[in-house]
Design an enzyme around this catalytic site. Structure first.
Site, PDB file in Angstrom:
ATOM      1  NE  ARG A  25      43.653  43.656  41.917  1.00  0.00           N
ATOM      2  CZ  ARG A  25      43.649  43.522  40.738  1.00  0.00           C
ATOM      3  NH1 ARG A  25      43.242  42.248  40.076  1.00  0.00           N
ATOM      4  NH2 ARG A  25      43.807  44.210  39.805  1.00  0.00           N
ATOM      5  NE  ARG A  38      32.838  43.234  40.534  1.00  0.00           N
ATOM      6  CZ  ARG A  38      31.999  43.200  39.351  1.00  0.00           C
ATOM      7  NH1 ARG A  38      30.746  43.577  39.598  1.00  0.00           N
ATOM      8  NH2 ARG A  38      32.574  43.381  38.201  1.00  0.00           N
ATOM      9  CG  ASP A  74      41.180  49.717  39.112  1.00  0.00           C
ATOM     10  OD1 ASP A  74      41.232  48.187  39.657  1.00  0.00           O
ATOM     11  OD2 ASP A  74      41.709  49.780  38.186  1.00  0.00           O
TER      12      ASP A  74
HETATM   13  O1  CP3 Z   1      42.930  44.387  47.704  1.00  0.00           O
HETATM   14  C1  CP3 Z   1      43.272  45.214  47.034  1.00  0.00           C
HETATM   15  O2  CP3 Z   1      44.498  44.921  46.421  1.00  0.00           O
HETATM   16  C2  CP3 Z   1      42.762  46.531  46.782  1.00  0.00           C
HETATM   17  C3  CP3 Z   1      42.103  46.893  45.521  1.00  0.00           C
HETATM   18  C4  CP3 Z   1      42.823  46.944  44.167  1.00  0.00           C
HETATM   19  C5  CP3 Z   1      41.987  46.811  42.922  1.00  0.00           C
HETATM   20  N1  CP3 Z   1      42.906  47.085  41.802  1.00  0.00           N
HETATM   21  C6  CP3 Z   1      40.610  46.334  42.820  1.00  0.00           C
HETATM   22  C7  CP3 Z   1      40.092  45.593  41.853  1.00  0.00           C
HETATM   23  C8  CP3 Z   1      44.292  47.274  43.769  1.00  0.00           C
HETATM   24  C9  CP3 Z   1      45.385  47.738  44.525  1.00  0.00           C
HETATM   25  C10 CP3 Z   1      44.290  47.456  42.283  1.00  0.00           C
HETATM   26  C11 CP3 Z   1      45.180  47.867  41.592  1.00  0.00           C
HETATM   27  C12 CP3 Z   1      45.154  47.669  40.081  1.00  0.00           C
HETATM   28  N2  CP3 Z   1      44.341  47.610  39.027  1.00  0.00           N
HETATM   29  C13 CP3 Z   1      46.558  47.167  39.406  1.00  0.00           C
HETATM   30  C14 CP3 Z   1      47.774  46.911  39.908  1.00  0.00           C
HETATM   31  C15 CP3 Z   1      47.861  45.705  40.799  1.00  0.00           C
HETATM   32  C16 CP3 Z   1      48.316  44.720  40.010  1.00  0.00           C
HETATM   33  O3  CP3 Z   1      47.649  43.705  39.841  1.00  0.00           O
HETATM   34  O4  CP3 Z   1      49.464  44.748  39.434  1.00  0.00           O
HETATM   35  C17 CP3 Z   1      46.106  47.199  37.966  1.00  0.00           C
HETATM   36  C18 CP3 Z   1      46.974  46.825  36.860  1.00  0.00           C
HETATM   37  C19 CP3 Z   1      44.638  47.431  37.992  1.00  0.00           C
HETATM   38  C20 CP3 Z   1      43.985  47.338  36.658  1.00  0.00           C
HETATM   39  C21 CP3 Z   1      42.573  46.351  36.630  1.00  0.00           C
HETATM   40  N3  CP3 Z   1      41.599  46.363  37.488  1.00  0.00           N
HETATM   41  C22 CP3 Z   1      42.969  45.183  36.178  1.00  0.00           C
HETATM   42  C23 CP3 Z   1      43.954  44.718  34.983  1.00  0.00           C
HETATM   43  C24 CP3 Z   1      41.803  44.278  36.427  1.00  0.00           C
HETATM   44  C25 CP3 Z   1      41.253  43.034  36.107  1.00  0.00           C
HETATM   45  C26 CP3 Z   1      40.350  42.966  35.200  1.00  0.00           C
HETATM   46  C27 CP3 Z   1      39.544  41.473  35.570  1.00  0.00           C
HETATM   47  O5  CP3 Z   1      38.357  41.389  35.125  1.00  0.00           O
HETATM   48  O6  CP3 Z   1      40.220  40.685  36.106  1.00  0.00           O
HETATM   49  C28 CP3 Z   1      41.051  45.198  37.507  1.00  0.00           C
HETATM   50  C29 CP3 Z   1      39.729  44.771  38.154  1.00  0.00           C
HETATM   51  C30 CP3 Z   1      39.925  44.732  39.549  1.00  0.00           C
HETATM   52  N4  CP3 Z   1      40.440  45.695  40.499  1.00  0.00           N
HETATM   53  C31 CP3 Z   1      39.421  43.846  40.374  1.00  0.00           C
HETATM   54  C32 CP3 Z   1      39.505  44.339  41.812  1.00  0.00           C
HETATM   55  C33 CP3 Z   1      39.200  43.509  42.864  1.00  0.00           C
HETATM   56  C34 CP3 Z   1      38.704  42.617  40.091  1.00  0.00           C
HETATM   57  C35 CP3 Z   1      37.487  42.784  39.295  1.00  0.00           C
HETATM   58  C36 CP3 Z   1      36.107  42.841  39.752  1.00  0.00           C
HETATM   59  O7  CP3 Z   1      35.445  42.720  40.802  1.00  0.00           O
HETATM   60  O8  CP3 Z   1      35.289  42.763  38.799  1.00  0.00           O
END
Ligand code: CP3
Length: 350
Positions: A25, A38, A74
């Site tokens: 992340r 964003r 994602d």
């Molecule tokens: O820099 C990086 O790591 C690349 C981007 C990345 C994102 N998601 C962008 C993102 C990566 C590698 C992921 C993978 C991902 N997505 C996982 C596996 C990684 C882990 O943490 O185990 C999972 C479980 C997801 C599903 C997901 N997407 C969740 C549970 C969430 C959180 C929701 C929240 O609001 O906190 C996301 C959202 C997400 N994906 C964000 C980012 C930067 C944050 C939300 C945003 O910008 O609104």
């Protein structure tokens, strides 16, 4: 040694000049530049716009000066082309509108539209031509179990009751679901490799919810197939999960080149138990990034001490950077990793 070769060589357990470092992340809400993008675009909009996805990926990797960039995308994107709509609700995390609960729901999922994910490969090719060899480029996808759990639960879960119920009571629907996922994920990974990804990371973030027996019986075989299929594309595979201490020996059986370690198990213990038969990535507690510099430096150096300059360690966190993290502390970790490396001839070390 360039960032890309340092990173890829470490994945393959070849000696490197210093330990490569990147962060789970690393592009995300803790970074002002990401917040600025964003403000005008939703998460999914950024993912689907190759210019924006490439920009966010590049900005984060450059600001941190890390050895590898992970493509901004994602885990859930493949769900859409399989026929499931989802959205990210503020503060709630992902929500899948019509979760998969029955054999009929599984039968309806499509596997013939992975080409709809081409925007991710497009973003990868832009990032690849930007960095060339300066930084490794990581493509990624979810693992079949973790994606199946989102499809079935409809979002995050504490006890995975619906997921495990389908797994136990409808084994053929479960198997069919995993096979469908693996079919789409293989093609998705192939697009990413063709576009220039040096390594593919497979996120099995929630595998730690499984007992050893359930993991072995219901998840290991399809995951092994996916790992081998991705390796056959010609790139190393990093396989990552959280709360996996007891699962690591089985995860090793997938044949992944690198296992991602969470921060709960000391790296030396985990690696020894794996007989050093694969590379390892990790495993600083991401919340250590809230500590003061002296403690942060000590904790970073302790992880490196545990790795003992053995070929095949990639420095990372044990899970993703959280939104409130001070960005300068992440930059300090990069500095601490670099200043530590004693640069012995790693091959001659015991
Ligand atoms: O820099 C990086 O790591 C690349 C981007 C990345 C994102 N998601 C962008 C993102 C990566 C590698 C992921 C993978 C991902 N997505 C996982 C596996 C990684 C882990 O943490 O185990 C999972 C479980 C997801 C599903 C997901 N997407 C969740 C549970 C969430 C959180 C929701 C929240 O609001 O906190 C996301 C959202 C997400 N994906 C964000 C980012 C930067 C944050 C939300 C945003 O910008 O609104």
């Amino acid at each position: 040694m360039t960032g890309a070769s340092r990173f890829v060589r470490a994945c393959l357990r070849k000696p490197v000049d210093r330990t490569p470092v990147w962060f789970l992340r690393q592009a995300g809400r803790y970074m002002a530049e990401y917040q600025a993008v964003r403000k005008h675009h939703s998460l999914v909009e950024i993912c689907k716009n190759p210019d924006l996805a490439a920009e966010v990926t590049i900005t984060a990797a450059e600001k941190l000066d890390v050895d590898a960039a992970i493509i901004f995308a994602d885990l859930l994107l493949p769900l859409e082309c399989m026929g499931l709509d989802f959205e990210f609700q503020a503060g709630e995390g992902p929500v899948i509108h019509s979760p998969v609960r029955t054999a009929f729901d599984v039968a309806r999922l499509r596997t013939d539209r992975a080409s709809a994910l081409a925007y991710v490969a497009e973003a990868i090719s832009r990032v690849a031509s930007h960095f060339r060899d300066r930084a490794g480029l990581i493509g990624f996808c979810g693992a079949p179990f973790t994606l199946a759990s989102y499809m079935i639960e409809g979002g995050g879960s504490r006890n995975y009751i619906h997921t495990k119920t389908l797994m136990y009571r409808e084994p053929s629907a479960w198997q069919s679901l995993l096979v469908k996922l693996a079919t789409v994920l293989r093609e998705y990974a192939a697009q990413q490799v063709q576009a220039g990804a040096d390594v593919i990371q497979i996120f099995d973030s929630w595998a730690g919810a499984l007992s050893i027996d359930d993991y072995r019986d219901f998840v290991l075989p399809i995951t092994t197939t996916l790992v081998r299929d991705v390796q056959a594309l010609g790139v190393p595979v990093i396989y990552f999960g959280v709360e996996t201490a007891s699962l690591l020996p089985l995860m090793r059986q997938t044949g992944a080149d690198v296992l991602g370690l969470d921060w709960r198990t000391p790296l030396d213990k985990a690696w020894r138990e794996l007989d050093y038969a694969c590379a390892v990535q990790g495993n600083l507690d991401p919340i250590t990034l809230f500590s003061q510099p002296e403690l942060l430096r000590r904790r970073v150096h302790q992880v490196l001490d545990r790795a003992a300059s053995r070929p095949g360690h990639i420095f990372n966190l044990g899970h993703g950077i959280v939104p409130e993290t001070p960005v300068e502390n992440v930059q300090s970790v990069v500095k601490f990793v670099r200043e530590y490396t004693p640069q012995p001839n790693a091959e001659t070390r015991p």
